[in-house]
Write a protein that holds these residues in place. Structure first.
Motif, PDB file in Angstrom:
ATOM      1  N   MET A  79      20.724  70.802   9.513  1.00 43.68           N
ATOM      2  CA  MET A  79      19.928  69.476   9.252  1.00 43.68           C
ATOM      3  C   MET A  79      18.458  69.733   9.201  1.00 43.68           C
ATOM      4  N   LYS A  88      15.017  72.110   5.406  1.00 44.77           N
ATOM      5  CA  LYS A  88      14.753  71.432   3.982  1.00 44.77           C
ATOM      6  C   LYS A  88      15.095  72.147   2.689  1.00 44.77           C
ATOM      7  N   ARG A 121      18.382  74.292   3.017  1.00 47.68           N
ATOM      8  CA  ARG A 121      19.593  73.423   3.459  1.00 47.68           C
ATOM      9  C   ARG A 121      20.908  73.765   2.602  1.00 47.68           C
ATOM     10  N   ILE A 134      27.675  67.215   9.102  1.00 48.71           N
ATOM     11  CA  ILE A 134      26.093  66.915   8.349  1.00 48.71           C
ATOM     12  C   ILE A 134      26.339  65.328   7.551  1.00 48.71           C
ATOM     13  N   ALA A 135      27.512  65.086   7.108  1.00 49.58           N
ATOM     14  CA  ALA A 135      27.730  63.775   6.627  1.00 49.58           C
ATOM     15  C   ALA A 135      27.416  62.500   7.732  1.00 49.58           C
ATOM     16  N   LEU A 140      25.890  62.897  10.411  1.00 53.42           N
ATOM     17  CA  LEU A 140      24.283  62.938  10.844  1.00 53.42           C
ATOM     18  C   LEU A 140      23.457  62.226   9.847  1.00 53.42           C
ATOM     19  N   GLN A 141      23.979  62.363   8.624  1.00 59.03           N
ATOM     20  CA  GLN A 141      23.081  61.676   7.524  1.00 59.03           C
ATOM     21  C   GLN A 141      23.274  60.158   7.650  1.00 59.03           C
ATOM     22  N   ASN A 142      24.538  59.832   8.166  1.00 55.63           N
ATOM     23  CA  ASN A 142      24.869  58.364   8.376  1.00 55.63           C
ATOM     24  C   ASN A 142      24.040  57.560   9.334  1.00 55.63           C
ATOM     25  N   THR A 193      22.183  60.438  18.786  1.00 57.67           N
ATOM     26  CA  THR A 193      22.977  61.520  18.186  1.00 57.67           C
ATOM     27  C   THR A 193      24.784  61.371  18.408  1.00 57.67           C
ATOM     28  N   ASN A 217      14.395  65.094  14.602  1.00 57.11           N
ATOM     29  CA  ASN A 217      13.919  64.129  14.025  1.00 57.11           C
ATOM     30  C   ASN A 217      12.442  64.167  14.397  1.00 57.11           C
TER      31      ASN A 217
END
Lengths: 301, 435, 292
Positions: A110, A113, A116, A187-188, A190-192, A216, C6
């Motif tokens: 994550m 960039k 990834r 990853i899904a 974390l992106q949510n 997290t 982040n």
């Protein structure tokens, strides 16, 4: 969607009834092909295995009723307990480690960039390999005499045949092979997580490990529990890697339930006894699945 | 027009081709030869297919051992059998018990121009005994060869250790102490592990060595038509102890899988190798390709307990599966028998190139076989020493005895059990299997 | 290390030194990630490299990271001496057939369950959901006996049909169909379209994305399936690639280059499929895990 499910068929007009019958027929025509295969090749064998477990059937399915004999033999047979304990040991070595490694790799990926997708592909790629490719590649890398690992470390351990190392080695290969799946799911997850959550927490002065612990980890918990349970169910059914890497050896140190059932059923022609092992395996998995359904329902709300 | 002419030309041709295809009988042949002897068998099948037009043999190779016999049994259960297959003589008792084998009558043998007296008598007798023990009569397989345990050695390394005789060959060791001394000398003088023995994921090789050492002390596991365990605590234990001692002293490779054992020897990283004669083609082919960097020799397994030469041996057979769902047609049977005849007669010498000793006496007695290199180095003596496995269904390739060896002998070689514990657990396992 | 995720989104203006430190730290983490990713694919690289070495170089010490001499004879050996081409064809045919049938059967069944209000619908859906939990591996013996009674052992039909019984795709499609706005279907129905027309004219095109994703994931799973083809096929020539290649591996002698050549050959289709359809595979995996 067409509504008005008929509750009182008696008061319906003839046209309405024909229409309903036609609709029912269409639905059946659509559902029937799948339902047919499903009943014949999943539900029927599942019921039949219970019946067979009370017989002394061979591979042709001929046998007579023997009552609980297979079960009494099973529960007094040390090999069965060995297989059960080995299965649990394998689960211990894979389920939590595979989840943690998956989480760690997902957090690392994550951060990237531009690279990834490349990194994600690298971790997921083993997942699409056939199991026999995975096992032959690792058999070679971990070969005791000519393998790269032993050359680099100076070790002489025969990883897949060593009584102590065989199971951890199979577990390691399994993690290498399947962790990409967990990475994707994490990853899904974390992106949510909404970025505002982090921003708010950062404004409160949270940083470092505290951010992870307070934002997290709790936000990821539904994904984490899903992964843990998917792993648990999958690893109870472990067969392929074990059969190909160790065939249960050395001296039954990696004999697991499904391999035991295979050995008894297909190699020794004890179909009834093998079915009893299958029933035990099924009961275990049904219990775990029920647990999963419960947890997923809770997560969904 | 062009088209009709092409049709006119093409049609008879197509018809002729399809007629030829119809007249051909296809024979499905399963074997378990994956290595050098597999290449020899492929050659024999190819030659057979080229030698005539009526029969086409399709050969497929399955995984050796338990997986092969599991597939054979499921194929018999499902009526989806091959037409002919290879089989181990040691697995015949278990095959008869499972009803996987079909009897082959003298009349059927005659179709192939064979008679049972053409084959090595002790193998035929074993087949007959096996049938009788299973409550049947007759012959359920045709012997193809005898194969046994031999010693491969690296002449360059042995020369360095001063163990090579004046004739450039290695003299046979006379007893266990002699063997231990030779192995120790190699270790001291050359620094390599003296002997390759595969023990990992391989119960067959330790079983062959142990059984040979057990036999040479006069041990037996078959008395009065039944499993006999009386010699295990004495002779059996001594044999296992010897193997454990060698391994502990670093004289045998420890924890080596089958292909690695062969690779260690062919790479010159061990001076000798205990293995079956079926690795002969590996050596011959490597030498021919120039990838073998040393001279090798082969000797039959030495007598290490006095004069008793007995050595583990087995025999490959050709057999017909007992397909009761769709029994073999007379036409197919004839084709199968023709093929069996060809393999033994014309193919015999090629098969001997796989290191094996042909069972078909005319080939065995031929001048060509007697001059075959490197077989001459061991085959005369090995043929005499060859001793088959006990005629009990639990023995044999793919049988449960392999599990018992892997579970109970291998830990002794690794130093995790004493020889005494290993033997007593082995005994318990055999009793359990034989119930 | 996880805390840095982040950092870029934090709004607090950081001091110059900590910027440099965090950049350095970020660089270290990036490097570590890339090293790990490289380590993850290394065994595959090693397999490829081994497969193009001559036999004696595969067992040479020290091992060569790049072949000193390229030798492709292992590939020609396996193509000439094994039915690997035949296994490839078997795998392609069965995997394509399974993928097509799984999608078709699931789409039909899911549409009925999702869009048609018929008697017994709830009951049927519960029946399908129940199968979600049943491991087919536990009933291998009765499945084999049944397939045998049907005379399908050692046949492609026998290989394919049990793989059509898994309810997962039905459940996924039902979820997707449930989300299609009712008005779309109803409008068509009022215009006189049959349910078949509504399904293939409206619902399927609307869910084309998930169909492609599920198709690829099903194809990969069918291609890789080991246990059932291993049990149901007797004939070496009828095996699929994953089972077939274990037959070559049992060969005697020094065979590391050949084994790796076999492994590489067997891995090509699914690896290529993944590299081309990476995003679709990810989507399909999410769907099968219950995360959309």
């Amino acid at each position: 969607m067409l509504n008005t499910a008929p509750s009182k068929t008696g008061v319906l007009s003839p046209e309405k009834r024909t229409q309903l019958r036609k609709r029912w027929l269409t639905a059946m025509l659509m559902a029937a092909p799948f339902i047919l295969f499903y009943l014949l090749f999943l539900i029927y064998p599942t019921l039949r295995v219970i019946q067979l477990s009370f017989t002394d059937a061979d591979l042709a399915g001929n046998g007579v009723w023997v009552g609980l004999t297979n079960y009494t033999k099973l529960f007094t047979e040390p090999t069965f307990w060995t297989a059960l304990l080995n299965t649990l040991y394998f689960i211990l070595l894979t389920v939590v480690p595979n989840t943690l490694v998956g989480l760690g790799l997902a957090l690392l990926v994550m951060r990237l960039k531009r690279l990834r997708n490349l990194a994600m592909a690298a971790f997921f790629l083993p997942n699409v390999l056939p199991v026999s490719v995975v096992t032959s590649v690792w058999n070679w890398v971990l070969d005791s005499n000519f393998g790269l690992v032993n050359y680099l470390t100076g070790s002489t351990v025969t990883w897949f045949q060593d009584p102590v190392w065989a199971m951890p080695a199979v577990a390691f290969v399994t993690i290498w092979w399947t962790v990409g799946f967990n990475v994707l799911l994490f990853i899904a997850g974390l992106q949510n997580i909404p970025p505002e959550l982090y921003e708010a927490a950062a404004l409160d002065g949270a940083s470092g490990f505290r951010l992870f612990r307070s934002i997290t980890w709790p936000s990821l918990w539904p994904v984490t529990s899903l992964i843990l349970l998917l792993q648990l169910i999958a690893q109870f059914k472990i067969f392929d890697q074990i059969y190909l890497l160790t065939t249960g050896g050395p001296f039954d140190k990696t004999l697991v339930l499904l391999l035991y059932a295979y050995r008894e059923g297909f190699q020794q022609q004890h179909g009834g006894y093998s079915s009893a092992i299958g029933v035990v395996l099924m009961v275990i998995i049904l219990v775990v699945s029920a647990l999963q359904a419960k947890l997923l329902n809770r997560g969904g709300r | 027009m062009r088209l009709p002419r092409m049709l006119a030309l093409g049609l008879p041709l197509t018809l002729a081709l399809s007629a030829a295809a119809q007249a051909q009988t296809t024979v499905t042949f399963w074997d378990f030869f994956g290595g050098g002897d597999g290449i020899r068998m492929k050659q024999i099948v190819d030659d057979f297919n080229k030698s005539q037009k009526d029969i086409v043999v399709n050969r497929t190779t399955q995984t050796w051992g338990n997986p092969f016999y599991t597939k054979v049994h499921t194929s018999v259960v499902s009526g989806q059998t091959p037409d002919v297959m290879t089989y181990h003589l040691s697995a015949v008792p278990s095959g008869l018990k499972k009803n996987d084998l079909r009897a082959i009558t003298p009349a059927e043998l005659a179709m192939a121009g064979l008679k049972i007296s053409d084959f090595q008598p002790n193998l035929v007798k074993t087949l007959e005994t096996d049938a009788k023990a299973a409550g049947k009569t007759g012959i359920y397989a045709v012997p193809l060869d005898t194969h046994t345990f031999v010693v491969y050695y690296n002449k360059d390394l042995l020369k360095k250790a001063g163990l090579l005789g004046a004739d450039g060959m290695m003299p046979a060791m006379k007893n266990i102490a002699d063997m231990t001394k030779a192995l120790q000398t190699i270790k001291d003088k050359t620094g390599v592990t003296p002997m390759a023995l595969s023990t990992n994921q391989d119960s067959a090789t330790p079983w062959r060595l142990w059984y040979s050492l057990f036999l040479q002390q006069g041990g037996t596991m078959f008395k009065g038509g039944k499993l006999y365990l009386g010699d295990l605590d004495t002779k059996g234990k001594a044999a296992l102890q010897t193997m454990a001692d060698w391994t502990k002293a670093g004289l045998l490779t420890k924890n080596t899988a089958y292909p690695a054992g062969v690779a260690l020897f062919t790479a010159g990283r061990t001076a000798m190798m205990f293995n079956g004669n079926w690795e002969v083609p590996t050596m011959v082919d490597a030498k021919a390709k120039g990838s073998l960097k040393f001279d090798y020799g082969i000797m039959s397994f030495p007598a290490l307990y006095g004069s008793n030469n007995e050595t583990w041996a087995d025999s490959h057979e050709l057999a017909i599966p007992n397909n009761t769902k769709t029994p073999i047609s007379p036409e197919k049977l004839k084709a199968v028998m023709t093929f069996i005849g060809y393999v033994n007669k014309q193919g015999g010498l090629g098969w001997a190139g796989g290191g094996h000793i042909p069972s078909y006496l005319p080939t065995q007695n031929s001048a060509a076989f007697k001059a075959l290199q490197p077989n001459v180095q061991y085959s005369v003596k090995s043929a005499k020493d060859a001793t088959l496995e006990p005629n009990v269904p639990i023995f044999g390739v793919g049988g449960p005895v392999y599990d018992a060896v892997g579970n109970n002998f291998t830990p002794v070689l690794l130093g995790q059990l004493t020889a005494e514990q290993g033997i007593s657990k082995f005994k318990a396992a055999l009793i359990n299997f034989n119930k | 290390m996880t805390a840095t995720i982040n950092k870029s989104t934090t709004t607090k203006p950081p001091a110059p030194l900590s910027v440099r430190l965090s950049r350095l730290w970020g660089g270290v983490i990036t490097a570590l990630t890339l090293v790990l990713a490289a380590a993850w694919v290394f065994p595959m690289y090693w397999a490829v490299v081994t497969s193009v070495k001559p036999d004696d170089e595969t067992v040479a010490a020290p091992p060569t990271l790049w072949p000193q001499k390229f030798d492709f004879s292992s590939y020609s050996y396996i193509f000439q001496n094994s039915p690997i081409v035949r296994w490839y064809i078997n795998s392609v045919l069965t995997a394509v057939l399974i993928t097509f049938l799984v999608l078709l059967l699931s789409i039909l069944c899911a549409y009925a369950l999702s869009q048609i209000n018929f008697r017994g619908r709830t009951w049927l859906y519960w029946l399908v959901l129940a199968g979600f939990m049943i491991p087919f591996q536990a009933s291998l013996i009765p499945l084999f006996i049944f397939i045998n009674k049907l005379g399908l052992v050692n046949s492609y039909t026998g290989l394919v049909v049990p793989q059509l019984a898994a309810p997962i795709a039905v459940v996924i499609y039902k979820q997707f169909f449930d989300q299609v706005p009712h008005e779309l279907g109803d409008a068509a129905r009022i215009d006189g379209a049959s349910e078949w027309r509504v399904l293939f004219g409206i619902f399927l095109p609307l869910n084309w994305g998930i169909t492609v994703s599920l198709g690829i994931v099903t194809f990969i799973a069918a291609w890789n399936n080991f246990l059932w083809p291993f049990i149901v096929m007797n004939d070496t020539a009828k095996l699929t690639i994953p089972v077939g290649i274990t037959q070559i591996q049992s060969a005697y002698g020094v065979a590391y280059a050949k084994t790796m050549a076999t492994a590489v050959t067997a891995a090509v289709p699914t690896v290529v499929a993944y590299l081309i359809f990476q995003r679709r595979v990810t989507e399909g995996v999410m769907a099968t895990a219950g995360l959309k």
